[in-house]
Design an enzyme around this catalytic site. Structure first.
Site, PDB file in Angstrom:
ATOM      1  CE  LYS A  79      83.439  48.212 127.225  1.00  0.00           C
ATOM      2  NZ  LYS A  79      83.741  49.339 127.973  1.00  0.00           N
ATOM      3  CG  ASP A 130      82.434  52.761 128.706  1.00  0.00           C
ATOM      4  OD1 ASP A 130      82.737  52.954 127.252  1.00  0.00           O
ATOM      5  OD2 ASP A 130      83.295  51.975 129.355  1.00  0.00           O
ATOM      6  CG  ASP A 139      66.698  48.350 124.523  1.00  0.00           C
ATOM      7  OD1 ASP A 139      65.504  49.085 124.167  1.00  0.00           O
ATOM      8  OD2 ASP A 139      66.912  47.611 125.275  1.00  0.00           O
TER       9      ASP A 139
HETATM   10  C1  IPM Z   1      62.440  48.851 122.425  1.00  0.00           C
HETATM   11  C2  IPM Z   1      61.560  47.992 123.393  1.00  0.00           C
HETATM   12  C3  IPM Z   1      61.828  46.374 123.117  1.00  0.00           C
HETATM   13  C4  IPM Z   1      63.323  46.138 122.992  1.00  0.00           C
HETATM   14  C5  IPM Z   1      61.218  45.456 123.884  1.00  0.00           C
HETATM   15  C6  IPM Z   1      59.908  45.803 124.341  1.00  0.00           C
HETATM   16  C7  IPM Z   1      61.466  43.898 123.491  1.00  0.00           C
HETATM   17  O1  IPM Z   1      62.534  48.147 124.754  1.00  0.00           O
HETATM   18  O2  IPM Z   1      61.600  48.917 121.108  1.00  0.00           O
HETATM   19  O3  IPM Z   1      63.053  49.485 122.498  1.00  0.00           O
HETATM   20  O4  IPM Z   1      64.094  45.924 123.766  1.00  0.00           O
HETATM   21  O5  IPM Z   1      63.680  46.328 121.469  1.00  0.00           O
HETATM   22 MN    MN Z   2      63.669  49.782 124.581  1.00  0.00          MN
END
Ligand code: IPM
Ligand code: MN
Length: 373
Positions: free
Chosen positions: A191, A223, A247
């Site tokens: 971003k 985005d 994530d």
């Molecule tokens: C992932 C999960 C984790 C993260 C959580 C459970 C802390 O969502 O491994 O993607 O956010 O990294």
């Molecule tokens: Mn995750």
């Protein structure tokens, strides 16, 4: 060649123990077929560890992981914590601390489509058919690990996102090297129109790109990337991105393949490595034998790659593809004739053991018969 391995098994919460159990069954079959030895050590993590010890990552668990050649991880999370924003100790802290302590800076999340499952995706076949993406997510820095603060009374909180060059450089090299082995395209998702950390990522990527002249580097705002992943996922080859963007986009990308229950991941550091499905603990399914074990099993294949057991990894992937192509899968992928978590695992075990022996007829499984003629 090393053939004896110590594997730490952190089954964790919800469906974690069930899916990891199938991976252990498979590793036992691989040990037999290829003459390797896997010694498993179970350890507590997550909500289960909080219930039993008060700590989501007991010292003993960390020590077992550090002594092992690799860590096999199930899942983490429990609704009793999710619904309580005031809980001071949370299962996820165990996973985050584990990643940090083991120095697992690169989280690799491969994504591809399977022709027999193409109809399962909510996206159109012509858009997704042939998608093959590797996401490299930075895992031990950024907003997840920056300073955090809450002032309850003032109703004020912050989380700081920080990166330095040394945290960006190694994963960017890994991603370029992976792109060299594939279609030679690397996309940095960021971003940079808003965030200073993103501008640093861009700068570092551009500098490193000079060492990989055969790879085309491009940049995309997160985005837009969220939209492009759904509009035209085939444009991506290797993606590299920071922790939180990684994530989010990896969960988004998981719908392309038809089920989040298929997607594995590897978290790699300089001295340690951990292998886990990208799905969560799916507490509603706990103990029902309906969870898809394939994400855990494909994470195990990534573990075999890491341990340099290439033939075993190849055999395991072939066995998984055979199960998927024959619809020998759990309810998320085949509602008409679903198989249980352990049936899917056992089918893959059988294929590893017997596929080269002519007295087994694997075609029979299509109509639900025994695999033995
Ligand atoms: C992932 C999960 C984790 C993260 C959580 C459970 C802390 O969502 O491994 O993607 O956010 O990294
Ligand atoms: Mn995750």
């Amino acid at each position: 060649m090393k053939t004896d391995f110590k594997i730490a098994v952190l089954a964790g919460d919800g469906i974690g123990p069930e899916v990891v159990n199938e991976s252990i069954k498979i590793l036992d079959a691989i040990a037999e077929a290829f003459h390797y030895k896997f010694e498993f050590k179970q350890a507590l993590v997550g909500a289960e560890a909080i219930f039993q010890t008060g700590n989501p990552l007991p010292d003993e668990t960390l020590a077992i992981c550090k002594e092992s050649d690799a860590v096999l991880f199930g899942a983490i999370g429990d609704p009793s914590f999710d619904n309580n924003p005031d809980a001071k100790v949370r299962p996820e802290q165990g996973l985050l601390k584990l990643r940090k302590e083991l120095g697992l800076f690169a989280n690799i999340r491969p994504l591809k489509t399977y022709s027999s499952l193409i109809e399962k995706s909510p996206l159109k076949k012509e858009i997704i058919d042939g998608t093959d993406i590797q996401i490299f997510r930075e895992l031990v820095s950024g907003i997840y690990f920056g300073e955090k603060f809450t002032d309850e009374e003032a109703g004020y909180a912050y989380d700081i996102c920080k990166y330095n060059r040394d945290e960006i450089t190694p994963i960017v090299h890994m991603a370029f090297q992976e792109a060299q082995k594939r279609r030679k395209k690397l996309t940095l998702i960021d971003k940079a129109n808003v965030l200073d950390t993103s501008r640093l990522w861009r700068k570092v990527c551009k500098e490193i790109a000079a060492e990989y002249p055969d790879v085309e580097l491009d940049f995309m705002f997160v985005d837009n990337a969220a939209m492009q992943l759904i509009l035209n996922p085939k444009q991506f080859d290797v993606i590299v991105t920071e922790n939180m963007f990684g994530d989010i986009i990896s969960d988004e990308a998981s719908v392309i393949g038809g089920s989040i229950g298929l997607l594995p991941s590897a978290s790699i550091g300089n001295d340690n490595a951990m292998f886990e499905p990208i799905h969560g603990s799916y507490p509603q399914a706990k103990g029902k034998g309906i969870a898809n074990p394939i994400a855990s099993i494909l994470s195990t294949a990534m573990m075999l790659d890491y341990l340099k057991l290439d033939h075993a990894a190849e055999k395991l992937r072939e066995s998984v593809e055979h199960a998927i192509e024959n619809k020998y899968v759990t309810i998320d992928l085949n509602a008409e004739q679903p198989y249980s978590t352990s049936e899917v695992g056992s089918f893959i075990v059988d294929y590893i053991k017997y596929s080269e022996k002519s007295y087994y007829n694997f075609e029979n499984v299509k109509i639900g018969k025994s695999t033995i003629v």
